[in-house]
Motif scaffolding. Structure first.
Motif, PDB file in Angstrom:
ATOM      1  N   ASP A   1      12.045   2.732   3.806  1.00  0.00           N
ATOM      2  CA  ASP A   1      12.824   2.288   4.722  1.00  0.00           C
ATOM      3  C   ASP A   1      12.294   0.966   5.551  1.00  0.00           C
ATOM      4  O   ASP A   1      12.971   0.031   5.748  1.00  0.00           O
ATOM      5  CB  ASP A   1      13.221   3.302   5.830  1.00  0.00           C
ATOM      6  N   THR A   2      10.931   0.954   5.789  1.00  0.00           N
ATOM      7  CA  THR A   2      10.436   0.056   6.494  1.00  0.00           C
ATOM      8  C   THR A   2      10.107  -1.428   5.696  1.00  0.00           C
ATOM      9  O   THR A   2      10.348  -2.475   6.142  1.00  0.00           O
ATOM     10  CB  THR A   2       9.015   0.366   7.114  1.00  0.00           C
TER      11      THR A   2
ATOM     12  N   ASN B   1      10.715  -8.834   7.485  1.00  0.00           N
ATOM     13  CA  ASN B   1      11.377 -10.158   7.254  1.00  0.00           C
ATOM     14  C   ASN B   1      10.152 -11.252   7.152  1.00  0.00           C
ATOM     15  O   ASN B   1      10.448 -12.555   7.404  1.00  0.00           O
ATOM     16  CB  ASN B   1      12.371 -10.584   8.289  1.00  0.00           C
ATOM     17  N   THR B   2       8.948 -10.716   7.481  1.00  0.00           N
ATOM     18  CA  THR B   2       7.715 -11.478   7.869  1.00  0.00           C
ATOM     19  C   THR B   2       6.689 -10.809   7.019  1.00  0.00           C
ATOM     20  O   THR B   2       6.596  -9.512   7.165  1.00  0.00           O
ATOM     21  CB  THR B   2       7.288 -11.562   9.188  1.00  0.00           C
ATOM     22  N   VAL B   3       6.130 -11.403   6.275  1.00  0.00           N
ATOM     23  CA  VAL B   3       4.777 -10.812   5.295  1.00  0.00           C
ATOM     24  C   VAL B   3       3.505 -11.968   5.804  1.00  0.00           C
ATOM     25  O   VAL B   3       3.367 -13.172   5.445  1.00  0.00           O
ATOM     26  CB  VAL B   3       5.046 -11.008   3.825  1.00  0.00           C
ATOM     27  N   VAL B   4       2.616 -11.001   6.199  1.00  0.00           N
ATOM     28  CA  VAL B   4       1.273 -11.849   6.565  1.00  0.00           C
ATOM     29  C   VAL B   4       0.167 -11.306   5.719  1.00  0.00           C
ATOM     30  O   VAL B   4       0.008 -10.116   5.477  1.00  0.00           O
ATOM     31  CB  VAL B   4       0.923 -11.245   8.056  1.00  0.00           C
ATOM     32  N   PHE B   5      -0.505 -12.428   5.238  1.00  0.00           N
ATOM     33  CA  PHE B   5      -1.462 -12.124   4.064  1.00  0.00           C
ATOM     34  C   PHE B   5      -3.011 -12.373   4.836  1.00  0.00           C
ATOM     35  O   PHE B   5      -3.075 -13.464   5.582  1.00  0.00           O
ATOM     36  CB  PHE B   5      -1.433 -13.357   3.021  1.00  0.00           C
ATOM     37  N   ASP B   6      -3.828 -11.546   4.237  1.00  0.00           N
ATOM     38  CA  ASP B   6      -5.361 -12.089   4.282  1.00  0.00           C
ATOM     39  C   ASP B   6      -5.450 -13.029   3.271  1.00  0.00           C
ATOM     40  O   ASP B   6      -4.454 -13.111   2.298  1.00  0.00           O
ATOM     41  CB  ASP B   6      -6.239 -10.994   4.037  1.00  0.00           C
ATOM     42  N   LYS B   7      -6.621 -13.874   3.181  1.00  0.00           N
ATOM     43  CA  LYS B   7      -6.883 -14.805   2.210  1.00  0.00           C
ATOM     44  C   LYS B   7      -7.793 -14.341   1.130  1.00  0.00           C
ATOM     45  O   LYS B   7      -7.068 -14.032   0.037  1.00  0.00           O
ATOM     46  CB  LYS B   7      -7.377 -16.065   2.662  1.00  0.00           C
TER      47      LYS B   7
ATOM     48  N   ASP C   1       3.749  -3.029  10.668  1.00  0.00           N
ATOM     49  CA  ASP C   1       4.671  -2.158  10.688  1.00  0.00           C
ATOM     50  C   ASP C   1       4.898  -1.515   9.168  1.00  0.00           C
ATOM     51  O   ASP C   1       5.006  -0.205   9.066  1.00  0.00           O
ATOM     52  CB  ASP C   1       6.122  -2.893  10.662  1.00  0.00           C
ATOM     53  N   VAL C   2       4.411  -2.069   8.408  1.00  0.00           N
ATOM     54  CA  VAL C   2       4.177  -1.542   6.894  1.00  0.00           C
ATOM     55  C   VAL C   2       2.681  -2.459   6.379  1.00  0.00           C
ATOM     56  O   VAL C   2       2.715  -3.441   6.290  1.00  0.00           O
ATOM     57  CB  VAL C   2       5.084  -1.736   6.064  1.00  0.00           C
ATOM     58  N   GLY C   3       1.517  -1.573   6.201  1.00  0.00           N
ATOM     59  CA  GLY C   3       0.610  -1.914   5.758  1.00  0.00           C
ATOM     60  C   GLY C   3       0.291  -1.952   4.166  1.00  0.00           C
ATOM     61  O   GLY C   3       0.719  -0.880   3.574  1.00  0.00           O
TER      62      GLY C   3
ATOM     63  N   GLY D   1      13.185  -7.650  12.821  1.00  0.00           N
ATOM     64  CA  GLY D   1      12.795  -7.435  11.511  1.00  0.00           C
ATOM     65  C   GLY D   1      11.274  -6.777  11.552  1.00  0.00           C
ATOM     66  O   GLY D   1      10.785  -6.500  12.506  1.00  0.00           O
ATOM     67  N   LYS D   2      10.832  -6.405  10.426  1.00  0.00           N
ATOM     68  CA  LYS D   2       9.599  -5.665  10.309  1.00  0.00           C
ATOM     69  C   LYS D   2       8.328  -6.409   9.809  1.00  0.00           C
ATOM     70  O   LYS D   2       8.900  -7.522   8.983  1.00  0.00           O
ATOM     71  CB  LYS D   2       9.518  -4.385   9.317  1.00  0.00           C
TER      72      LYS D   2
END
Length: 674
Positions: A367-368, A373-379, A583-585, A564-565
């Protein structure tokens, strides 16, 4: 977060980090335990047991076939059987059919009543069918139980198909290990093998424990761990994981973890715990059923009792008609379709994801994912290979390339960071412990140590400015390690880290499915971060972050994300706090750290960034199908409840409405796996 982010040189106030922080060992799970209470288990106490005695599917089909035969005899010859003395023949044929088909429902209702849980779908069906028998409508009573049983068989078949994707992981659990002691090989249990022991893996055998290859070349099948069908070539010095299947050569492996800490053991544990983390929709349906069921029972009771009270001289036929209408209402109202199909939809989502190399640790995270709507990345290790190579050595002030590389390898000898490892690999010789003394890490800057009679520093441009070391250049393209000996600038070493093959496609896929922001967090300086962000087409990046800076950055992104999550994707031990805070790892699980994998809600077994978009799509499709099932069940049941209350629907129509909705919902839920 990485223990140390390699950076480009930066001059005059730029905040660089070539920071040598101590790396935690793979067995230090402190970070993994910092996860918040989103991971607390949420077990449902309700006994919604629809099992039919717990037999296997083949046995269920045989019993159902017997019931169908008895039901057809009773239905076709109803008149003749009914006209026997006291309808004995009718009871003799249809009561066994009723008990065979409905025993699971009847026993569940009885158990739940004894536990004080009266109102559930088992109770509804029990009183509806016993009521039908009481007013001598035996074929209808059998039909309710029979069609419900058929619906259950469809459900079990659908669950079986989606479970196969997950149970493939269980099948790779190794049974034995070939332990090598003093030249002899003994078969032992994997649990008895210690760290550092040598094991032999022959062609066709499963790798029983995580370890490093000492001898042998081979190809290994990693599909059970990663979902990828293409075998991987391995050679001495490389790591293999428990659960991989050796395909060609004989491998001698030194174990690096106990069986209980191996990759496959952790995956099995994650799979077993996945069902305990229920989605809010799933919890809502359970709560809804608890309120809805007693309302339906009392409404049916009202339909049976009240209308005859308002009639002048009601006949037995009138009373019979309203009792019949009440029974119809009970059967129509049964929430089986919802109670069965909602969990099945989520289970299908988890199974479908596992089939594609994405391990989702519970339906709540589907569900999460659907709302991301946002994805954050480590490099490093997430968007880039994390495999560093020395590409250029630039000596200064009388140093040679060989002397500069030797100095760098010696001063970096106590660090486990990929940059340090790449320098030692390029040097290629053994480094004596006595050569390096007074080793000291300078957080956010680099390291300092005494090598022979020289005081050597190695790190970023900021370290040179801090120590007032004169140097010829500040802006250098690429990851750089500057060195100085006894206060004199010795030169710099340039190190390259390539993008992962599918990194560009991963960002493109995320944009295509409507993810609004793709942001990179890195300890590298602005120049390196800007280059990677432009290559990938990211919507933003935040560079020069110390470890605690990443947590602050994710906090700010969470505040800015609105409804958004936010998903964070990482792979390192020190990424665990940021993975926990999002929100979701999501963790890169192929060769990612234990702490990151334990803390993450979603594990990408292939280490491929392109799987992120696929995981989000699976979450969205699962959510869509669950909502479709809820709307379908509510609409059809609402329509037939109105018809039933006014006596416009028969018990047969009620049966088909209930079972039909359940079957449609189950078939719809099964689409997730495909």
């Amino acid at each position: 977060m990485k223990a140390r982010k390699p950076t480009q040189s930066s001059c005059c106030g730029h905040d660089d980090h070539h920071d040598h922080q101590p790396r935690k060992t793979a067995h230090d799970h402190t970070a993994g335990h910092s996860h918040d209470d989103r991971h607390s288990h949420s077990h449902d106490d309700d006994d919604h047991d629809h099992s039919h005695g717990g037999g296997d599917l083949k046995q269920e089909i045989i019993v159902t076939a017997i019931v169908v035969v008895l039901f057809l005899i009773g239905f076709i010859f109803e008149q003749q059987l009914h006209n026997t003395p006291y309808s004995i023949a009718e009871y003799a044929v249809l009561i066994p059919a009723y008990l065979l088909s409905g025993w699971g429902v009847l026993s569940s209702a009885g158990r739940n009543i004894l536990k004080g849980k009266v109102f559930d779908e088992n109770f509804l069906m029990t009183i509806a069918t016993l009521g039908a028998i009481a007013i001598h409508l035996l074929p209808e009573a059998v039909a309710v139980m029979l069609f419900f049983r058929i619906g259950e068989l469809f459900q079990e078949s659908a669950v079986g198909r989606s479970r196969k994707s997950i149970s493939a992981l269980l099948e790779v659990r190794p049974d034995t290990a070939n332990l090598k002691i003093n030249g002899e090989v003994r078969q032992v249990s994997p649990e008895s093998v210690k760290v550092g022991d040598m094991i032999l893996v022959k062609p066709g055998e499963k790798v029983p424990l995580d370890g490093e290859i000492l001898d042998g070349n081979s190809q290994v099948d990693t599909s059970a761990l990663t979902g990828e069908s293409v075998p991987r070539t391995v050679k001495p010095g490389e790591t293999v994981l428990a659960g991989m299947i050796n395909q060609s050569g004989v491998l001698t492996i030194r174990t690096t973890k106990l069986f209980g800490e191996s990759s496959i053991a952790r995956i099995l544990e994650l799979v077993e715990n996945a069902s305990s983390k229920k989605a809010e929709t799933e919890k809502f349906i359970r709560k809804f059923a608890k309120i809805y069921t007693p309302i339906v029972v009392f409404l049916s009771l009202a339909v049976a009792i009240l209308p005859p009270l308002f009639m002048n001289n009601p006949t037995d036929a009138d009373r019979f008609r309203w009792v019949y209408n009440a029974l119809v209402l009970l059967v129509i109202s049964c929430p089986c379709g919802l109670v069965i199909s909602i969990p099945l939809g989520y289970f299908g989502g988890v199974g479908g994801a596992a089939k594609r190399g994405v391990l989702v640790k519970g339906s709540t995270y589907l569900d999460t994912l659907a709302a991301v709507n946002t994805v954050v990345f480590d490099k490093t290790g997430t968007l880039t290979q994390g495999v560093f190579k020395v590409t250029q050595i630039i000596p200064k002030n009388g140093f040679t390339e060989e002397k500069l590389l030797a100095l760098a390898a010696q001063v970096e000898s106590h660090s486990n960071h990929p940059v340090a490892q790449s320098i030692r690999t390029a040097y290629g010789r053994a480094i004596g412990e006595s050569q390096v003394q007074d080793y000291k890490e300078i957080a956010g800057h680099g390291i300092q140590a005494k090598v022979g009679n020289q005081l050597v520093i190695a790190g970023n441009d900021r370290l040179l400015h801090r120590e007032n070391i004169a140097h010829d250049v500040c802006q250098v393209d690429g990851t750089v390690v500057h060195l100085a000996a006894n206060g004199t600038y010795a030169g710099r070493i340039i190190i390259a880290d390539e993008l992962k093959e599918d990194a560009v496609e991963a960002i493109r896929s995320l944009r295509k499915i409507g993810v609004e922001k793709t942001i990179m967090l890195t300890g590298d300086n602005q120049s390196v971060a800007d280059g990677v962000a432009r290559q990938l087409g990211l919507s933003g990046y935040r560079a020069e972050l110390l470890p605690e800076g990443k947590v602050e950055a994710i906090e700010q992104i969470l505040r800015e994300s609105g409804k958004g999550k936010v998903a964070f994707v990482g792979d390192g031990i020190n990424d665990a706090p940021v993975i926990a805070r999002a929100d979701v790892g999501m963790a890169m699980g192929g060769l990612g750290s234990d702490a990151a994998i334990e803390t993450a809600d979603v594990v990408i077994m292939t280490d491929a960034p392109s799987k992120i978009a696929e995981a989000i799509q699976i979450g969205r499709k699962t959510h869509r199908i669950v909502i479709q099932n809820i709307v379908l069940a509510m609409a059809v049941k609402g329509f037939f409840i109105i018809l039933g209350a006014f006596g416009l629907a028969s018990l047969w129509e009620a049966v088909f409405a209930d079972v039909g909705v359940a079957l449609l919902a189950v078939l719809n839920a099964n689409r997730v796996v495909r």
